[in-house]
Each structure stands twice: as C-alpha cells, then as structure tokens.
Design a protein around this motif. Structure first.
Motif, short mmCIF file in Angstrom:
data_model
loop_
_atom_site.label_atom_id
_atom_site.label_comp_id
_atom_site.label_asym_id
_atom_site.label_seq_id
_atom_site.Cartn_x
_atom_site.Cartn_y
_atom_site.Cartn_z
N ALA A 1 7.90 42.58 7.96
CA ALA A 1 8.05 41.79 6.97
C ALA A 1 7.60 42.24 5.51
N PRO A 2 7.99 41.52 4.26
CA PRO A 2 7.49 42.16 3.18
C PRO A 2 5.95 42.22 2.79
N ASP A 3 5.38 41.03 3.49
CA ASP A 3 4.08 40.71 3.59
C ASP A 3 3.19 41.84 4.64
N GLY A 4 3.85 42.75 5.35
CA GLY A 4 3.27 43.62 6.30
C GLY A 4 3.20 43.04 7.93
N THR A 5 3.30 41.79 7.96
CA THR A 5 3.29 40.98 9.36
C THR A 5 4.69 41.44 9.87
N ASP A 6 4.52 41.35 11.41
CA ASP A 6 5.60 41.76 12.38
C ASP A 6 6.73 40.47 12.12
N TRP A 7 7.79 40.66 12.24
CA TRP A 7 8.86 39.38 12.20
C TRP A 7 8.66 38.89 13.70
N PRO A 8 8.90 37.48 13.79
CA PRO A 8 8.90 36.79 15.18
C PRO A 8 9.90 37.35 16.08
N GLU A 9 9.49 37.30 17.44
CA GLU A 9 10.43 37.66 18.57
C GLU A 9 11.86 36.80 18.55
N ARG A 10 13.04 37.54 18.72
CA ARG A 10 13.94 36.82 18.83
C ARG A 10 14.33 36.00 19.85
N HIS A 11 14.93 35.22 19.84
CA HIS A 11 15.34 33.93 20.93
C HIS A 11 16.08 34.84 21.92
N PRO A 12 15.82 34.81 23.22
CA PRO A 12 16.36 35.28 24.31
C PRO A 12 17.92 35.21 24.36
N TYR B 1 19.60 35.66 21.75
CA TYR B 1 20.30 36.64 20.84
C TYR B 1 19.73 38.15 21.09
N GLU B 2 19.09 38.28 22.39
CA GLU B 2 18.90 39.79 22.76
C GLU B 2 20.04 40.51 22.88
N SER B 3 19.91 41.48 22.27
CA SER B 3 20.98 42.64 22.35
C SER B 3 20.39 44.08 22.14
N THR B 4 21.00 45.22 22.29
CA THR B 4 20.41 46.51 22.09
C THR B 4 20.36 46.82 20.40
N GLN B 5 21.28 45.92 19.90
CA GLN B 5 21.26 46.00 18.14
C GLN B 5 20.23 45.19 17.38
N ARG B 6 19.79 45.67 16.35
CA ARG B 6 18.84 44.97 15.60
C ARG B 6 19.53 43.89 14.92
N MET B 7 18.74 42.80 14.85
CA MET B 7 19.41 41.59 14.19
C MET B 7 19.78 41.66 12.69
N LEU B 8 18.96 42.30 11.95
CA LEU B 8 19.30 42.74 10.48
C LEU B 8 20.32 43.69 10.17
N ASN B 9 20.69 44.58 11.12
CA ASN B 9 21.41 45.57 11.25
C ASN B 9 22.48 45.71 11.94
N ARG B 10 22.74 44.64 12.47
CA ARG B 10 24.13 44.45 13.45
C ARG B 10 25.36 45.29 13.12
N ASP B 11 25.84 45.01 11.73
CA ASP B 11 27.12 45.69 11.41
C ASP B 11 26.78 46.43 10.04
N GLY B 12 25.61 46.50 9.61
CA GLY B 12 25.26 47.32 8.37
C GLY B 12 25.78 46.47 7.22
N GLY B 13 26.40 45.38 7.13
CA GLY B 13 26.68 44.45 5.92
C GLY B 13 25.52 44.29 5.18
N LEU B 14 24.49 43.44 5.53
CA LEU B 14 23.27 43.19 4.81
C LEU B 14 22.76 44.70 4.18
N ALA B 15 22.58 45.60 4.86
CA ALA B 15 21.68 46.95 4.33
C ALA B 15 22.82 47.37 3.11
N ASP B 16 24.15 47.19 3.57
CA ASP B 16 24.95 47.94 2.17
C ASP B 16 25.03 46.78 1.10
N SER B 17 24.50 45.56 1.23
CA SER B 17 24.53 44.86 0.12
C SER B 17 23.33 44.74 -0.72
N ILE B 18 22.46 45.72 -0.30
CA ILE B 18 21.38 45.67 -1.08
C ILE B 18 21.30 46.44 -2.33
#
Length: 106
Positions: A53-64, A66-83
C-alpha cells in the motif's frame, strides 16, 4: 525535561526563511513534473506487483471467494492503463479517473 520536547534554534529558522524565499522565486515546474512522474511510476508498480500500500503496509488478504491466479488490481490491466500524471508550475497530480479506482484507494 520529561516527556516530549522540541527545541528551536532561531538561526535555523532564519536560514529556512532564506531557503523558502528562494524557492518562492524559483521555477518549480521541473520539480513538479518529476514528482508527478515518480508518483505515477510508484502507483503503477504497486498495482502490477500487488502492493505494498502507499503507506508501506501489506494489503489485506483477499476473501477466498475471489482467489485466482491473477492479481486483483491487475486482472485485465484497465486500472494500470488508466493511471496518468500531470504537473504545473506549482502542482503535481497523478491517479485514475476510473470510477472503481477510488474503492481500491480507500
């Protein structure tokens, strides 16, 4: 003195005043551009790498559910592409205009 104390040397304040007066006259646009670029780059890195996280802490674990092999914030690249970032004479801004970006920030 017990507890917390602060000592201020007036000579240091005078020097700080001189520095601030020089900064007030300086062209800060290149600095603001560098700050905006660094903020954008750090944000993209946290999205792609899944933290921290921006403050250096780890993000909380995801709820089971939503478990997948993909990262939640980078699932389809839309969020990263919008920065995006922008800078002006005395401002540096970066972030996303996507509606769902705010919930990830909070």
């Amino acid at each position: 003195m017990a507890g917390v104390s602060v000592a201020i040397d007036a000579r240091e304040l005078a020097e700080l005043g001189r520095v601030l007066r020089r900064l007030a006259k300086a062209d800060l646009a290149p600095l603001m551009d560098a700050i905006a670029g660094a903020g954008e780059e750090a944000t993209l890195e946290r999205i792609v790498e899944g933290g921290p996280a921006p403050d250096g802490t780890d993000w909380p674990e995801r709820h089971p559910a939503y478990e997948s092999t993909q990262r939640m914030l980078n699932r389809d690249g839309g969020l990263a592409d919008s920065i995006e970032s922008s800078a002006g004479a005395d401002t540096a801004v970066w972030g996303s205009s996507l509606v769902y970006a705010r919930i990830h920030q909070l």
